[in-house]
Design a protein around this motif. Structure first.
Motif, PDB file in Angstrom:
ATOM      1  N   ARG A 197       0.808  -1.210   0.000  1.00  0.00           N
ATOM      2  CA  ARG A 197       0.000   0.000   0.000  1.00  0.00           C
ATOM      3  C   ARG A 197       0.847   1.267   0.000  1.00  0.00           C
ATOM      4  NH1 ARG A 197      -2.839   3.956   2.138  1.00  0.00           N
ATOM      5  NH2 ARG A 197      -5.073   4.005   1.728  1.00  0.00           N
ATOM      6  N   LEU A 198       2.095   1.162   0.441  1.00  0.00           N
ATOM      7  CA  LEU A 198       2.952   2.347   0.549  1.00  0.00           C
ATOM      8  C   LEU A 198       3.358   2.849  -0.832  1.00  0.00           C
ATOM      9  CD1 LEU A 198       5.248   1.306   3.536  1.00  0.00           C
ATOM     10  CD2 LEU A 198       3.376   2.962   3.555  1.00  0.00           C
ATOM     11  N   TYR A 199       3.425   4.165  -0.948  1.00  0.00           N
ATOM     12  CA  TYR A 199       3.695   4.832  -2.216  1.00  0.00           C
ATOM     13  C   TYR A 199       5.142   4.616  -2.651  1.00  0.00           C
ATOM     14  CZ  TYR A 199       3.117   8.578  -5.671  1.00  0.00           C
ATOM     15  OH  TYR A 199       3.021   9.301  -6.826  1.00  0.00           O
ATOM     16  N   ASP A 200       5.354   4.423  -3.949  1.00  0.00           N
ATOM     17  CA  ASP A 200       6.685   4.109  -4.471  1.00  0.00           C
ATOM     18  C   ASP A 200       7.528   5.335  -4.811  1.00  0.00           C
ATOM     19  OD1 ASP A 200       6.427   1.402  -4.254  1.00  0.00           O
ATOM     20  OD2 ASP A 200       5.928   1.055  -6.359  1.00  0.00           O
ATOM     21  N   GLN A 201       6.903   6.472  -4.984  1.00  0.00           N
ATOM     22  CA  GLN A 201       7.633   7.615  -5.508  1.00  0.00           C
ATOM     23  C   GLN A 201       8.040   8.589  -4.396  1.00  0.00           C
ATOM     24  OE1 GLN A 201       8.623   7.563  -8.607  1.00  0.00           O
ATOM     25  NE2 GLN A 201       7.416   5.757  -9.193  1.00  0.00           N
ATOM     26  N   TYR A 202       8.214   9.853  -4.750  1.00  0.00           N
ATOM     27  CA  TYR A 202       8.793  10.831  -3.847  1.00  0.00           C
ATOM     28  C   TYR A 202       7.912  11.145  -2.634  1.00  0.00           C
ATOM     29  CZ  TYR A 202      11.441  14.941  -2.406  1.00  0.00           C
ATOM     30  OH  TYR A 202      12.184  15.840  -1.706  1.00  0.00           O
ATOM     31  N   PHE A 204       6.610   9.122  -0.685  1.00  0.00           N
ATOM     32  CA  PHE A 204       6.650   7.967   0.213  1.00  0.00           C
ATOM     33  C   PHE A 204       6.668   8.378   1.686  1.00  0.00           C
ATOM     34  CE2 PHE A 204       9.438   5.278   2.831  1.00  0.00           C
ATOM     35  CZ  PHE A 204       8.744   4.072   2.798  1.00  0.00           C
ATOM     36  N   LEU A 205       7.492   9.376   2.036  1.00  0.00           N
ATOM     37  CA  LEU A 205       7.616   9.784   3.438  1.00  0.00           C
ATOM     38  C   LEU A 205       6.294  10.287   4.002  1.00  0.00           C
ATOM     39  CD1 LEU A 205      11.045  11.614   3.144  1.00  0.00           C
ATOM     40  CD2 LEU A 205      10.625   9.546   4.474  1.00  0.00           C
ATOM     41  N   ASN A 206       5.567  11.071   3.221  1.00  0.00           N
ATOM     42  CA  ASN A 206       4.276  11.595   3.658  1.00  0.00           C
ATOM     43  C   ASN A 206       3.259  10.470   3.801  1.00  0.00           C
ATOM     44  OD1 ASN A 206       5.724  13.331   1.482  1.00  0.00           O
ATOM     45  ND2 ASN A 206       4.784  14.842   2.830  1.00  0.00           N
ATOM     46  N   ASP A 207       3.245   9.585   2.811  1.00  0.00           N
ATOM     47  CA  ASP A 207       2.331   8.449   2.820  1.00  0.00           C
ATOM     48  C   ASP A 207       2.619   7.524   4.001  1.00  0.00           C
ATOM     49  OD1 ASP A 207       0.253   6.862   1.563  1.00  0.00           O
ATOM     50  OD2 ASP A 207       1.822   5.477   0.953  1.00  0.00           O
ATOM     51  N   LEU A 208       3.897   7.325   4.300  1.00  0.00           N
ATOM     52  CA  LEU A 208       4.280   6.466   5.415  1.00  0.00           C
ATOM     53  C   LEU A 208       3.739   7.002   6.738  1.00  0.00           C
ATOM     54  CD1 LEU A 208       5.868   4.101   6.623  1.00  0.00           C
ATOM     55  CD2 LEU A 208       7.911   5.562   6.604  1.00  0.00           C
ATOM     56  N   LEU A 248      -2.129  13.202  -0.582  1.00  0.00           N
ATOM     57  CA  LEU A 248      -2.428  13.460   0.823  1.00  0.00           C
ATOM     58  C   LEU A 248      -3.936  13.541   1.075  1.00  0.00           C
ATOM     59  CD1 LEU A 248       0.376  16.040   1.680  1.00  0.00           C
ATOM     60  CD2 LEU A 248       0.213  13.669   2.452  1.00  0.00           C
ATOM     61  N   LEU A 249      -4.686  14.080   0.115  1.00  0.00           N
ATOM     62  CA  LEU A 249      -6.145  14.120   0.259  1.00  0.00           C
ATOM     63  C   LEU A 249      -6.713  12.705   0.320  1.00  0.00           C
ATOM     64  CD1 LEU A 249      -8.884  15.546   0.293  1.00  0.00           C
ATOM     65  CD2 LEU A 249      -8.792  15.614  -2.226  1.00  0.00           C
ATOM     66  N   ARG A 250      -6.223  11.856  -0.571  1.00  0.00           N
ATOM     67  CA  ARG A 250      -6.667  10.459  -0.559  1.00  0.00           C
ATOM     68  C   ARG A 250      -6.311   9.785   0.762  1.00  0.00           C
ATOM     69  NH1 ARG A 250      -3.204   6.276  -3.808  1.00  0.00           N
ATOM     70  NH2 ARG A 250      -2.072   6.487  -1.829  1.00  0.00           N
ATOM     71  N   ASP A 251      -5.096  10.015   1.236  1.00  0.00           N
ATOM     72  CA  ASP A 251      -4.662   9.434   2.505  1.00  0.00           C
ATOM     73  C   ASP A 251      -5.477   9.966   3.677  1.00  0.00           C
ATOM     74  OD1 ASP A 251      -2.760   7.803   1.396  1.00  0.00           O
ATOM     75  OD2 ASP A 251      -1.044   9.048   1.950  1.00  0.00           O
ATOM     76  N   PHE A 252      -5.773  11.271   3.637  1.00  0.00           N
ATOM     77  CA  PHE A 252      -6.541  11.911   4.708  1.00  0.00           C
ATOM     78  C   PHE A 252      -7.925  11.279   4.833  1.00  0.00           C
ATOM     79  CE2 PHE A 252      -9.670  15.388   5.613  1.00  0.00           C
ATOM     80  CZ  PHE A 252      -9.403  15.504   6.969  1.00  0.00           C
TER      81      PHE A 252
END
Length: 371
Positions: A197-202, A204-208, A248-252
């Motif tokens: 589920r974790l994002y592969d691109q730049y 990644f840190l925010n998604d994590l 980030l909106l999707r994650d939120f």
């Protein structure tokens, strides 16, 4: 070993031929194993990784074995790994994480292959996790005024903007520097994450961070010095920021559902929903009034005020709900010495030019150029 814990270090690298060797050579002595992941660089990064890894493993007197992917690898202190295709920084970190877990590391640190992260402060990054105070620790370059002055203006602007968006999306309201890749995480916390589920691109840190909040993990921020020179970031904010904002909106929305709706309706979710609806309704009434040349009605202004108040209340409640996940770590000794001496952040150790650019895909799938 560090205070009885096996420490693994993941070093993601893309077109860092000039600097990645220095990162390998300056790893602290307590690091048990380093996973240097070349994300299919187009320069001599892979050759530099292999050469410095061989030298490090020769010093450590570890046995040499063949790599599973057919490439040259050393089952020693430094493990070179190369992606068959370019997959992004997040994917490179995930590859290192998976190897570290398989090797039984207790703490896994990430430090980039560009030489901008001081290996001497690694104990300060690790300590909150080793002490059991936090599950994840991240360096904070914005902890002091002179540290912030060490950043190029556009990079500082980008970090502040993304910090605000990440706070809202992740629920970690104490995070000031979410783009900082100098991190440490416990193997226990790492094993609970869904890597697919974790994002592969730049981003990644925010998604994590969002994923860690959903797992209700404690996050510490560790004050550290920025190590930038006078270079300007080459990131195209016109495409990168909108793309990351969508991520980030999707994650939120995912975090709100899991944390505040799956177990019943929580006031945080209600206030956020009321705030968004009220602000949009009030704004539409105002726009309609301006288009018709009418004065703004009381309902329009009331709707806006109610909406803004609801959003503010939601953020306050969200912050309180996540207060138990907030950890303020002690700064490193070098940070305190620099603060007392009024020293400015240093640039690269080797003094090399940092203005070279590298290309990577942004959250929207388009290419960004970063330094």
């Amino acid at each position: 070993m560090y205070r009885g814990n096996a420490v693994g270090v993941v070093v993601p690298a893309y077109n860092e031929a000039r600097f990645v060797g220095g990162v390998v050579d300056t790893l602290p002595a307590f690091v048990d194993r380093a996973y240097v992941v070349d994300d299919r660089s187009t320069d001599g990064t892979w050759e530099e990784i292999r050469r410095h890894a061989a030298r490090a493993n020769e010093r450590a007197a570890e046995p040499v074995v063949a790599a599973a992917d057919g490439g040259a690898s050393l089952d020693g202190r430094v493990v070179p790994i190369r992606h068959p295709v370019n997959r992004g920084r997040g994917a490179a970190v995930k590859t290192g994480y998976e190897r570290a877990l398989a090797d039984g590391m207790d703490i896994v640190v990430v430090m980039d292959g560009d030489g901008q992260m001081d290996p001497d402060i690694m104990p300060a990054i690790i300590d909150p996790v080793v002490d059991g105070d936090a599950d994840y620790a991240v360096g904070d370059r914005l902890a002091a005024r002179d540290t912030r002055r060490g950043m190029p203006p556009w990079r500082l602007f980008g970090n502040l903007l993304l910090s605000g968006l990440t706070r809202i999306a992740s629920g970690y309201w104490h995070i000031r520097d979410p783009q900082n890749g100098y991190t440490a995480i416990s193997a226990e916390a790492l094993s609970e994450l869904d890597f697919d589920r974790l994002y592969d691109q730049y981003g990644f840190l925010n998604d994590l961070l969002v994923n860690l909040n959903v797992a209700e993990k404690r996050v510490a921020t560790v004050p550290m010095r920025a190590r930038y020179g006078d270079e300007e970031s080459g990131i195209r904010y016109s495409t990168f920021v909108p793309g990351l904002s969508f991520l980030l909106l999707r994650d939120f929305l995912w975090r709100l559902r899991v944390r505040y709706l799956d177990g019943g309706v929580h006031p945080v979710a209600v206030l956020y929903a009321l705030g968004v609806v009220s602000v949009l309704a009030g704004a539409l009434r105002l726009v309609g009034g301006v288009a018709s040349k009418d004065r703004p009605g009381r309902q329009s202004l009331t709707g806006l005020l109610v909406g803004l108040g609801s959003l503010g209340g939601a953020m306050v409640l969200d912050s309180r709900e996540n207060e138990r996940l907030r950890v303020a770590a002690e700064p490193s000794a070098s940070f305190e010495r620099s603060a007392s001496n009024g020293a400015q952040p240093s640039s690269r150790v080797d003094g090399a030019d940092e203005s070279d650019e590298r290309t990577e895909k942004g959250p929207d799938g388009r290419e960004i150029v970063g330094s």
